[in-house]
Design a protein around this motif. Structure first.
Motif, PDB file in Angstrom:
ATOM      1  N   THR A 137      26.546  45.560  -7.561  1.00 21.96           N
ATOM      2  CA  THR A 137      26.082  46.058  -8.854  1.00 21.96           C
ATOM      3  C   THR A 137      26.416  45.058  -9.950  1.00 21.96           C
ATOM      4  O   THR A 137      27.366  44.295  -9.850  1.00 21.96           O
ATOM      5  CB  THR A 137      26.785  47.364  -9.229  1.00 21.96           C
ATOM      6  OG1 THR A 137      28.185  47.118  -9.330  1.00 21.96           O
ATOM      7  CG2 THR A 137      26.535  48.447  -8.215  1.00 21.96           C
ATOM      8  N   LYS A 138      25.648  45.137 -10.984  1.00 20.55           N
ATOM      9  CA  LYS A 138      25.967  44.325 -12.149  1.00 20.55           C
ATOM     10  C   LYS A 138      27.060  45.037 -12.923  1.00 20.55           C
ATOM     11  O   LYS A 138      27.463  46.129 -12.599  1.00 20.55           O
ATOM     12  CB  LYS A 138      24.726  44.222 -13.006  1.00 20.55           C
ATOM     13  CG  LYS A 138      23.643  43.512 -12.278  1.00 20.55           C
ATOM     14  CD  LYS A 138      22.873  42.672 -13.199  1.00 20.55           C
ATOM     15  CE  LYS A 138      22.294  41.547 -12.402  1.00 20.55           C
ATOM     16  NZ  LYS A 138      21.844  40.478 -13.211  1.00 20.55           N
ATOM     17  N   CYS A 139      27.527  44.403 -13.943  1.00 19.79           N
ATOM     18  CA  CYS A 139      28.492  45.004 -14.861  1.00 19.79           C
ATOM     19  C   CYS A 139      29.878  45.136 -14.225  1.00 19.79           C
ATOM     20  O   CYS A 139      30.834  44.626 -14.752  1.00 19.79           O
ATOM     21  CB  CYS A 139      27.986  46.364 -15.353  1.00 19.79           C
ATOM     22  SG  CYS A 139      28.814  46.908 -16.848  1.00 19.79           S
ATOM     23  N   TYR A 186      21.660  51.002 -10.186  1.00 16.05           N
ATOM     24  CA  TYR A 186      21.641  49.561 -10.401  1.00 16.05           C
ATOM     25  C   TYR A 186      20.985  49.207 -11.727  1.00 16.05           C
ATOM     26  O   TYR A 186      21.425  48.307 -12.439  1.00 16.05           O
ATOM     27  CB  TYR A 186      20.902  48.870  -9.252  1.00 16.05           C
ATOM     28  CG  TYR A 186      21.746  48.725  -8.013  1.00 16.05           C
ATOM     29  CD1 TYR A 186      21.783  49.718  -7.038  1.00 16.05           C
ATOM     30  CD2 TYR A 186      22.503  47.586  -7.805  1.00 16.05           C
ATOM     31  CE1 TYR A 186      22.557  49.571  -5.903  1.00 16.05           C
ATOM     32  CE2 TYR A 186      23.268  47.433  -6.672  1.00 16.05           C
ATOM     33  CZ  TYR A 186      23.291  48.435  -5.731  1.00 16.05           C
ATOM     34  OH  TYR A 186      24.062  48.292  -4.607  1.00 16.05           O
ATOM     35  N   ARG A 187      19.922  49.912 -12.025  1.00 14.67           N
ATOM     36  CA  ARG A 187      19.211  49.591 -13.268  1.00 14.67           C
ATOM     37  C   ARG A 187      20.081  49.851 -14.487  1.00 14.67           C
ATOM     38  O   ARG A 187      20.118  49.061 -15.433  1.00 14.67           O
ATOM     39  CB  ARG A 187      17.944  50.441 -13.397  1.00 14.67           C
ATOM     40  CG  ARG A 187      16.800  49.903 -12.648  1.00 14.67           C
ATOM     41  CD  ARG A 187      15.486  50.323 -13.296  1.00 14.67           C
ATOM     42  NE  ARG A 187      14.451  50.344 -12.292  1.00 14.67           N
ATOM     43  CZ  ARG A 187      13.895  51.433 -11.799  1.00 14.67           C
ATOM     44  NH1 ARG A 187      14.249  52.624 -12.246  1.00 14.67           N
ATOM     45  NH2 ARG A 187      12.974  51.358 -10.876  1.00 14.67           N
ATOM     46  N   GLU A 247      25.078  45.526 -18.539  1.00 13.78           N
ATOM     47  CA  GLU A 247      25.555  44.151 -18.519  1.00 13.78           C
ATOM     48  C   GLU A 247      24.808  43.303 -19.531  1.00 13.78           C
ATOM     49  O   GLU A 247      25.372  42.488 -20.237  1.00 13.78           O
ATOM     50  CB  GLU A 247      25.416  43.538 -17.120  1.00 13.78           C
ATOM     51  CG  GLU A 247      25.912  42.106 -17.102  1.00 13.78           C
ATOM     52  CD  GLU A 247      25.981  41.512 -15.716  1.00 13.78           C
ATOM     53  OE1 GLU A 247      26.681  42.064 -14.865  1.00 13.78           O
ATOM     54  OE2 GLU A 247      25.335  40.474 -15.498  1.00 13.78           O
ATOM     55  N   LYS A 248      23.501  43.515 -19.603  1.00 13.55           N
ATOM     56  CA  LYS A 248      22.720  42.712 -20.544  1.00 13.55           C
ATOM     57  C   LYS A 248      23.171  42.942 -21.965  1.00 13.55           C
ATOM     58  O   LYS A 248      23.301  42.018 -22.747  1.00 13.55           O
ATOM     59  CB  LYS A 248      21.237  43.102 -20.443  1.00 13.55           C
ATOM     60  CG  LYS A 248      20.507  42.372 -19.369  1.00 13.55           C
ATOM     61  CD  LYS A 248      19.086  42.098 -19.784  1.00 13.55           C
ATOM     62  CE  LYS A 248      18.079  42.973 -19.082  1.00 13.55           C
ATOM     63  NZ  LYS A 248      17.960  42.768 -17.653  1.00 13.55           N
ATOM     64  N   ASP A 250      22.618  47.197 -14.837  1.00 15.71           N
ATOM     65  CA  ASP A 250      22.006  45.948 -15.285  1.00 15.71           C
ATOM     66  C   ASP A 250      21.809  45.981 -16.792  1.00 15.71           C
ATOM     67  O   ASP A 250      22.101  45.013 -17.495  1.00 15.71           O
ATOM     68  CB  ASP A 250      20.658  45.765 -14.579  1.00 15.71           C
ATOM     69  CG  ASP A 250      19.902  44.567 -15.099  1.00 15.71           C
ATOM     70  OD1 ASP A 250      18.750  44.731 -15.556  1.00 15.71           O
ATOM     71  OD2 ASP A 250      20.467  43.461 -15.046  1.00 15.71           O
ATOM     72  N   ARG A 282      19.580  34.771 -14.638  1.00 16.73           N
ATOM     73  CA  ARG A 282      19.389  34.760 -13.208  1.00 16.73           C
ATOM     74  C   ARG A 282      19.000  33.439 -12.635  1.00 16.73           C
ATOM     75  O   ARG A 282      18.792  33.314 -11.452  1.00 16.73           O
ATOM     76  CB  ARG A 282      18.336  35.799 -12.819  1.00 16.73           C
ATOM     77  CG  ARG A 282      19.019  37.041 -12.355  1.00 16.73           C
ATOM     78  CD  ARG A 282      18.170  38.247 -12.559  1.00 16.73           C
ATOM     79  NE  ARG A 282      18.959  39.257 -13.200  1.00 16.73           N
ATOM     80  CZ  ARG A 282      19.021  39.439 -14.493  1.00 16.73           C
ATOM     81  NH1 ARG A 282      18.338  38.686 -15.292  1.00 16.73           N
ATOM     82  NH2 ARG A 282      19.750  40.387 -14.989  1.00 16.73           N
ATOM     83  N   TYR A 336      14.536  42.725 -13.586  1.00 18.14           N
ATOM     84  CA  TYR A 336      15.429  43.252 -12.566  1.00 18.14           C
ATOM     85  C   TYR A 336      14.705  44.239 -11.670  1.00 18.14           C
ATOM     86  O   TYR A 336      14.862  44.254 -10.454  1.00 18.14           O
ATOM     87  CB  TYR A 336      16.628  43.917 -13.241  1.00 18.14           C
ATOM     88  CG  TYR A 336      17.743  44.279 -12.304  1.00 18.14           C
ATOM     89  CD1 TYR A 336      18.174  45.588 -12.191  1.00 18.14           C
ATOM     90  CD2 TYR A 336      18.382  43.322 -11.544  1.00 18.14           C
ATOM     91  CE1 TYR A 336      19.205  45.921 -11.350  1.00 18.14           C
ATOM     92  CE2 TYR A 336      19.414  43.655 -10.692  1.00 18.14           C
ATOM     93  CZ  TYR A 336      19.829  44.964 -10.611  1.00 18.14           C
ATOM     94  OH  TYR A 336      20.859  45.294  -9.782  1.00 18.14           O
ATOM     95  N   GLU A 393      23.508  38.437  -7.272  1.00 23.16           N
ATOM     96  CA  GLU A 393      23.185  39.056  -8.547  1.00 23.16           C
ATOM     97  C   GLU A 393      22.080  40.080  -8.456  1.00 23.16           C
ATOM     98  O   GLU A 393      21.893  40.904  -9.335  1.00 23.16           O
ATOM     99  CB  GLU A 393      22.743  37.987  -9.554  1.00 23.16           C
ATOM    100  CG  GLU A 393      23.875  37.203 -10.131  1.00 23.16           C
ATOM    101  CD  GLU A 393      24.672  38.050 -11.089  1.00 23.16           C
ATOM    102  OE1 GLU A 393      24.148  38.397 -12.146  1.00 23.16           O
ATOM    103  OE2 GLU A 393      25.814  38.383 -10.755  1.00 23.16           O
ATOM    104  N   HIS A 394      21.293  39.988  -7.428  1.00 23.49           N
ATOM    105  CA  HIS A 394      20.194  40.938  -7.299  1.00 23.49           C
ATOM    106  C   HIS A 394      19.752  40.920  -5.843  1.00 23.49           C
ATOM    107  O   HIS A 394      20.129  40.032  -5.092  1.00 23.49           O
ATOM    108  CB  HIS A 394      19.038  40.566  -8.226  1.00 23.49           C
ATOM    109  CG  HIS A 394      18.440  39.221  -7.940  1.00 23.49           C
ATOM    110  ND1 HIS A 394      17.495  38.998  -6.954  1.00 23.49           N
ATOM    111  CD2 HIS A 394      18.668  38.020  -8.493  1.00 23.49           C
ATOM    112  CE1 HIS A 394      17.179  37.726  -6.941  1.00 23.49           C
ATOM    113  NE2 HIS A 394      17.869  37.104  -7.867  1.00 23.49           N
TER     114      HIS A 394
END
Lengths: 450, 261
Positions: free
Chosen positions: A319-321, A372-373, A379-380, A376, B23, B242, A297-298
């Motif tokens: 990557t997220k999402c 990536y940011r 996704e949030k 993220d 997380r 993050y 996840e990270h």
């Protein structure tokens, strides 16, 4: 189609006696080569893991003149994976189109209340999402690395022994062909995936991960026709609380799966959910394989330590999402390999931790952290709740949104956007989120009444 | 404006659990949401047994004929439950006779709401449209349906005009907040006047007073419930989390580079 050419090299015991190396230098401010030249031999690098990350690293290293050893424990296994790669990867890594099983030109996104949106109206004729089989891609990249001079070792790496002093080598302990062997190298690239042993050896720390679970289902022909160039993405609390579920077409079957970070124990229930959601389209199919895999996840807290660098899933570059990992694995492997080649001046000099940080980590972070940011953040906002998902599906109907997202996915760069369209997109994003949030509030009120 | 602030101060716990735990490895106490296939479905119009929003345990409900519109709905067949609760992984066992409950409403035609059926006094009753869509989403949240290509859903909330949303949701809350602000403002002005003798007009001319006024306005907009303070703190922490994970590798031993060569 790339054939799987495996050369079984049974390396003899390669523990060399200590070479009289100069001690590694104190950090200097002057950038001129401060690393001691290697007497009479080239820099030795071990790349642990022969997936896209490892193969790309090995290819860059070997092409640059470094003596490279590529370790892979099971060259013929098919890794569980979505199998989608962006268009730019075909160009950047010179992948022949014969590797591609399917050209996906339409992506359907389905909200929790089954509102459906078709992504792909803005694709130009030569643009598509390439779907391929991992075993095909991986073996192609591995044999290319080999042809550039990397030595492929089929074996399981059991331990990485850290050097006692700055001039001693790293010792890779592995089992190959039933016997235990070891190999001394100067630099190690850890490309051994989500459960990286290299990461454990250097104490890189843990990351939280998602579980991706998928079933490969062979469909009857008329149902398969629907998925010929189409992939589907399902959203909803019934299929995943914090990710999406998918139906991706593969060579002659579809992969139906889902993933989650926080409710790993309920993954089977979510899989039932996606089977139910897609039921009319996959009914009558036959499950041919069931597979699951962790997805980081990270990034790990430590990605470079000593003369060891982590790349790909081992570093946590998913990557997220979208959960995309193949391209970033291959790219990070390549950047790491090229960084080592540059710092060692073609394998002539020793490298140190500072070189790895400067040539690989800094380049990588500078280039991709903002990507990536952004993902993220998306996704949030959009994956966390049903109203967020409804909002996302509604937004995805907009042509500008589709164009921007697809182009940034396919080419991995921020597209020069029309400023006015951008403002409109931002406004409609806020408006949609507000509307869907209000609706969700009303839904909660309904629950409270009854 | 206050509605958009509502985005950042959600009462629903699911956003909070998102904020606090995407997380962390799953711990049992955090999986508040019972998976839909394990939830017992009461035979009610609106399956009010807890869906994911509140995370409460299953709430039994009597069949509640709640709303005035009285749309016909297909009653949920109890036989639907075993279909979901069985661990059978094979594609759904269908007996021909059992009706799988689908969302059904006389005004839901062709995958969207037929606005002609929402007429009131000659013009469309947008409130009713919003209510109907809310019910539909709630129904589907509790009883997820398979999406089919034969009757695709094409409803888009943007057909509802913006003023309908404003009138119904924004204005009442704005009224509330303005009322509160006015009451506090009046009282503070009186207090300051009685303590310092500075009248209202002179107060407004003072920079310090203007600053306080600004803080008060922003405060009322942003913090409307006690929980909002916590939510904002968590939001700030989350947005930087993050980033911290990415920077972690740079925080690493600056002096340790000579340790391992």
């Amino acid at each position: 189609m790339a054939s799987q050419s495996l050369h079984h090299h049974f390396a003899s015991l390669r523990l060399r006696t200590r070479q009289p190396l100069k001690p590694s230098p104190r950090p200097l401010t002057v950038a001129a080569s401060k690393n001691p030249p290697l007497p009479g031999r080239k820099l030795r690098a071990a790349v642990i893991g022969g997936g896209p990350a490892g193969s790309s690293a090995a290819e860059s290293l070997a092409s640059g003149g470094v003596e490279t050893f590529l370790f892979e424990r099971s060259p013929s296994s098919a890794k569980p994976c979505g199998g989608a790669i962006p268009l730019c990867m075909l160009d950047e890594f010179d992948l022949p189109h014969s590797l591609v099983d399917r050209h996906v030109t339409e992506m359907r996104v389905i909200s929790p209340s089954n509102i459906t949106v078709d992504f792909g109206k803005t694709l130009r004729p030569h643009e598509f999402i390439a779907m391929l089989r991992r075993e095909v891609l991986d073996s192609f990249l591995r044999s290319r690395a080999e042809s550039r001079g990397a030595e492929l070792i089929t074996g399981l790496v059991t331990d990485l022994e850290l050097p006692r002093s700055s001039s001693s080598p790293y010792v890779v302990h592995y089992t190959s062909g039933g016997s235990k062997r070891s190999l001394a190298v100067d630099v190690v690239v850890g490309a051994d995936g989500a459960n990286s042993r290299v990461a454990k050896s250097i104490g890189a720390g843990e990351y939280s991960y998602a579980i991706a679970f998928q079933e490969r289902i062979r469909l009857p022909d008329e149902k398969m026709k629907y998925y010929e160039n189409l992939a589907e993405m399902y959203l909803g609390d019934d299929v995943s609380p914090d990710f999406y579920a998918w139906v991706f077409p593969k060579c002659d079957h579809v992969a139906v799966g889902t993933g989650t970070v926080r409710s790993k124990r309920e993954i089977k229930a979510y899989q039932r959910g996606i089977r139910e959601r897609a039921r009319p389209k996959i009914e009558g199919g036959q499950v041919i394989k069931v597979e699951a895999h962790p997805i980081p996840e990270h990034p790990r807290p430590v990605r470079v330590r000593g003369r060891v660098a982590l790349v790909g899933d081992a570093a946590g570059y998913v990557t997220k999402c979208s959960g995309e990992g193949i391209y970033f694995a291959a790219k990070s492997g390549r950047m790491c390999g090229e960084g080592i080649v540059k710092a060692s001046e073609g394998g002539a000099r020793m490298v140190g931790e500072e070189d790895l940080r400067r040539e690989y980590l800094r380049q990588w972070d500078d280039r991709y952290v903002s990507t990536y940011r952004v993902l993220d953040l998306l996704e949030k906002v959009f994956y966390g709740s049903n109203w967020g998902r409804e909002a996302m599906v509604e937004l995805c109907g907009g042509e500008y949104v589709q164009r921007v997202s697809l182009e940034s996915y396919m080419y991995k760069r921020l597209v020069e956007g029309d400023r006015w369209e951008g403002v409109k997109m931002a406004a409609s994003t806020v408006a949609t989120l507000v509307r869907c949030k209000i609706m969700s509030g009303e839904m909660g009120r309904l629950k409270a009444i009854a | 404006m206050s509605i958009s602030m509502a985005l950042f101060s959600p009462p629903a716990p699911n956003l909070r659990t998102l904020l606090s735990s995407p997380r962390s490895l799953p711990k049992p106490r955090l999986t508040l949401k019972p998976s839909p296939s394990l939830m017992p479905k009461a035979p009610a119009f609106f399956a009010v047994s807890a869906s994911s929003d509140n995370g409460a345990g299953a709430v039994p409900s009597s069949a509640v004929a709640v709303e005035e519109q009285g749309e016909p709905k297909v009653a949920v067949e109890p036989a639907k439950e075993p279909e979901r609760e069985n661990g059978s992984v094979a594609s759904a066992p269908e007996e021909g006779a059992v009706a799988v409950a689908k969302f059904n409403d006389s005004r839901w035609v062709g995958g969207t709401w037929n606005l002609k059926q929402f007429q009131k006094d000659g013009s469309t009753d947008w409130d009713a449209v919003i209510d109907a869509e809310v019910r539909r989403r709630k129904w589907l949240e509790d009883n997820p349906e398979s999406s089919s290509n034969d009757d695709p859903v094409v409803f888009d909330t943007s057909i509802i005009p913006w003023w309908a949303w404003m009138k119904r949701f924004h204005l009442p809350e704005a009224e509330l907040l303005n009322g509160r602000a006015a009451m506090i403002g009046f009282f503070m002005a009186y207090l300051v006047d009685s303590l310092t003798g500075v009248g209202l007009v002179d107060q407004m001319g003072n920079f310090f007073c203007k600053t306080l006024l600004f803080i008060a306005v922003v405060g009322v907009l942003v913090i409307r419930k006690n929980e909002d303070v916590e939510t904002i703190k968590k939001l700030i922490e989350e947005t930087t989390f993050y980033d911290k994970q990415w920077q972690a590798t740079w925080q690493d031993d600056n002096s340790g580079s000579s340790k391992n060569g």
